[in-house]
Design an enzyme around this catalytic site. Structure first.
Site, PDB file in Angstrom:
ATOM      1  N   PHE A  79      43.211  35.503  46.054  1.00 52.36           N
ATOM      2  CA  PHE A  79      43.074  36.129  44.741  1.00 52.36           C
ATOM      3  C   PHE A  79      42.847  35.121  43.621  1.00 52.36           C
ATOM      4  O   PHE A  79      42.174  35.404  42.646  1.00 52.36           O
ATOM      5  CB  PHE A  79      44.289  37.001  44.441  1.00 52.36           C
ATOM      6  CG  PHE A  79      44.367  38.205  45.337  1.00 52.36           C
ATOM      7  CD1 PHE A  79      43.215  38.912  45.672  1.00 52.36           C
ATOM      8  CD2 PHE A  79      45.577  38.641  45.848  1.00 52.36           C
ATOM      9  CE1 PHE A  79      43.274  40.031  46.501  1.00 52.36           C
ATOM     10  CE2 PHE A  79      45.641  39.754  46.675  1.00 52.36           C
ATOM     11  CZ  PHE A  79      44.494  40.447  47.002  1.00 52.36           C
ATOM     12  N   HIS A 105      42.515  46.459  37.370  1.00 55.63           N
ATOM     13  CA  HIS A 105      41.167  46.024  37.728  1.00 55.63           C
ATOM     14  C   HIS A 105      40.110  46.814  36.953  1.00 55.63           C
ATOM     15  O   HIS A 105      39.048  46.286  36.622  1.00 55.63           O
ATOM     16  CB  HIS A 105      40.949  46.124  39.237  1.00 55.63           C
ATOM     17  CG  HIS A 105      41.733  45.095  40.000  1.00 55.63           C
ATOM     18  ND1 HIS A 105      43.061  45.268  40.326  1.00 55.63           N
ATOM     19  CD2 HIS A 105      41.394  43.859  40.459  1.00 55.63           C
ATOM     20  CE1 HIS A 105      43.499  44.184  40.957  1.00 55.63           C
ATOM     21  NE2 HIS A 105      42.502  43.313  41.058  1.00 55.63           N
TER      22      HIS A 105
HETATM   23 CU1  C2O Z   1      42.841  41.717  42.277  1.00 55.68          CU
HETATM   24 CU2  C2O Z   1      40.071  42.562  44.662  1.00 55.68          CU
HETATM   25  O1  C2O Z   1      41.636  41.917  43.821  1.00 55.68           O
END
Ligand code: C2O
Length: 571
Positions: A324, A182
């Protein structure tokens, strides 16, 4: 050869038979930008992959590498929900073209300082708003297009790509790739936004939901005249409603109570429950090593819980944020994830970087993203461990939760007397060292009601156990059937199931699970909760056994089975 032809024929026949079904799903508004050409590509792309898989990539010794990374030529449809086929692949994915290795930005370029969203001024908001409008207006074949950006998340969380060193789909949730992946995604996103408005100081906003000033949705996200407004949300959670970091359903706590609960919850997730690498980062995920499906504390909550809290109550999976595959279509996703990213830094700092992962298989795991110059970049986990080198920083934010160590709901001595009484009256069904499938039945034990289990601690717990070891409750083999959001909480030495809150020390942690992603996401999950400090505070650290209560918080828990529960010591 004959055999291959035969397989191809059977698969083709199957596809033709399935076409009406496929089109019905593809008509859904949630599946964007799919047209006939891409459908052909995806069908034949996948077929080609299957048919020729024997003589594919002979140069790579697949079994040898344990590094995780996507095979960009193997993009295929995937499941956003069990009833929803999604297709997030970019056009032309079969030939992704050349890529370059990641390079750090010029150290002389200005630092991008990510500031709390509630402190940002009109100029900033106007600029970000403009950039986002540009992003939304770019054509879909431009990787900087907003839906393309959002689809990056869909691709990697629903298993649309296979791994490069194995034939299994790649997944970035509930593993140690959660934080670095992320970070990579929003790093490129931030630079693209900056370049669209010609500002190399542009930094993403941070939704600092862990401090009192930041616990509401930041104002500009609910302003209907701005691009940050998004209709697929739960409108009852708009300001002045305070976020519930341990959200499960609306409880209507007073603002003061919600604040205290949130801060105590943060303490458990960031401090007492996260004293070992694995407990915070999630499980060790390597190619060809099988199974890894155990999220870290903060990933479960507040990360998952806030996804659910934001998403629309009118959609089956609380889309967009609640699932998601659709989450990154909501602009608040990026501010939510800057906070997650910031908390990763905070956790590393709390431990003076002593708990950072040093395993080369993690450091060399990689992904590919388009940068602001439309170059495809291969970036490794090791590239994203120093945010200063990445050219950004976080404005200093208070950590009020550090001081919010919870205390027991009742005096521990009193609690123990009650627990002994209940034990004599045989109010608890199960006990043992390692309460496992044999006690739970071969199908596992359903969580349709709360379950209290006496778990014996290791005999040498007080003497020989090294100080540094973390006592950990492991709920293993959690199987989630069906698609609903699932949440259960775990308490230790609880005497009254109506007096529950993360404000009390008996709270050991939570399982907050967003299902989705088809078959591969259905693997069983382990929940690990560090409880050394908690046991000390409950004066149970010298006891031979503890009582662990699993408390279902959603009705969907009746579709959850667990295989066992035990205590583990993590070095
Ligand atoms: Cu990949 Cu907040 O999720």
């Amino acid at each position: 050869m004959e055999q291959q032809k035969w397989i191809v024929t059977v698969v083709l026949a199957f596809i033709v038979a399935m076409l009406p079904f496929t089109f019905r799903i593809l008509e859904s508004h949630q599946v964007q930008h799919l047209y006939m050409g891409e459908l052909t590509n995806m069908i034949f792309g996948k077929l080609g992959g299957w048919a020729s898989s024997n003589h594919h990539d002979l140069s790579i010794d697949k079994a040898a590498s344990k590094v995780i990374g996507p095979n960009l030529t193997a993009c295929h449809p995937s499941y956003g929900r069990p009833d929803l086929l999604v297709y997030c692949c970019p056009a032309g994915f079969e030939t992704p073209g050349p890529f370059v290795d990641f390079q750090f930005p010029d150290p002389k370029s200005p630092l991008r300082v990510r500031r709390p969203a509630h402190l940002l001024d009109e100029n900033y908001i106007a600029k970000y708003n403009k950039a986002l409008s540009i992003m939304k207006s770019l054509p879909y074949d431009d990787p900087r297009n907003f839906v393309r950006q959002a689809n990056l998340h869909c691709l990697f969380c629903t298993g649309a790509y296979e791994q490069q060193n194995s034939d299994t789909p790649l997944n970035i949730h509930r593993t140690w790739l959660f934080f670095p992946w992320h970070r990579m995604m929003i790093y490129f996103h931030e630079r693209i936004i900056g370049s669209l408005v010609g500002d190399d100081t542009f930094a993403l906003p941070v939704w600092t939901w862990d401090i009192p000033e930041g616990m509401m949705i930041p104002d500009f996200y609910v302003n209907r005249s701005l691009t940050f407004f998004h209709s697929e949300r739960d409108f009852s959670h708009f300001p002045p409603q305070m976020a519930d970091l341990n959200y499960v359903s609306d409880r209507n706590l007073s603002p003061e109570d919600q604040l205290d609960t949130n801060l105590a919850f943060m303490y458990s997730q960031m401090v007492s429950g996260a004293r070992k690498t694995e407990l915070f980062m999630g499980c060790t995920y390597k190619a060809n090593e099988g199974y890894c499906n155990a999220p870290g504390t903060v990933e479960s909550a507040p990360h998952n819980t806030l996804h659910t809290w934001i998403g629309s109550n009118l959609n089956p999976g609380r889309e967009d944020m609640g699932k998601f595959y659709s989450a990154a279509k909501d602009p608040i996703f990026y501010a939510h994830h800057s906070n997650i990213d910031r908390l990763w830094e905070v956790w590393r700092e709390i431990h003076n970087h002593q708990l950072d992962i040093k395993d080369p298989d993690w450091l060399d795991s990689f992904c590919l993203f388009y940068d602001e110059n439309l170059k495809l970049v291969k970036i490794k986990v090791r590239d994203v461990l120093d945010i200063t080198k990445l050219g950004y920083s976080y404005e200093e934010v208070d950590r009020p939760w550090l001081e919010k160590r919870p205390s027991p709901s009742v005096p521990p001595k009193f609690a123990r007397q009650i627990l002994k009484l209940k034990e004599n009256e045989k109010q608890f069904q199960l006990s043992g060292n390692h309460v496992s499938s044999s006690d739970f039945g071969s199908q596992g034990r359903a969580l349709d009601t709360s379950l209290t289990i006496k778990v014996n601690r290791s005999k040498d717990h007080s003497i020989k156990r090294e100080k540094e070891e973390e006592e950990t409750i492991v709920v293993h083999g959690i199987e989630v059937k069906g698609d609903a959001y699932v949440k259960f909480d775990v308490y230790v030495n609880l005497i009254d199931e109506t007096i529950i809150s993360p404000k009390f020390r008996e709270f050991a942690g939570t399982f907050a699970h967003i299902p989705g992603g088809g078959e591969m996401m259905k693997r069983k999950i382990n929940l690990k909760l560090g409880v050394s400090e908690l046991l000390k505070d409950l004066e149970a650290d010298q006891d031979e056994s503890i009582w662990v209560t699993l408390l279902p918080r959603t009705t969907s828990c009746s579709n959850v089975t667990i295989e066992g529960i035990q205590i583990e010591y993590i070095k």
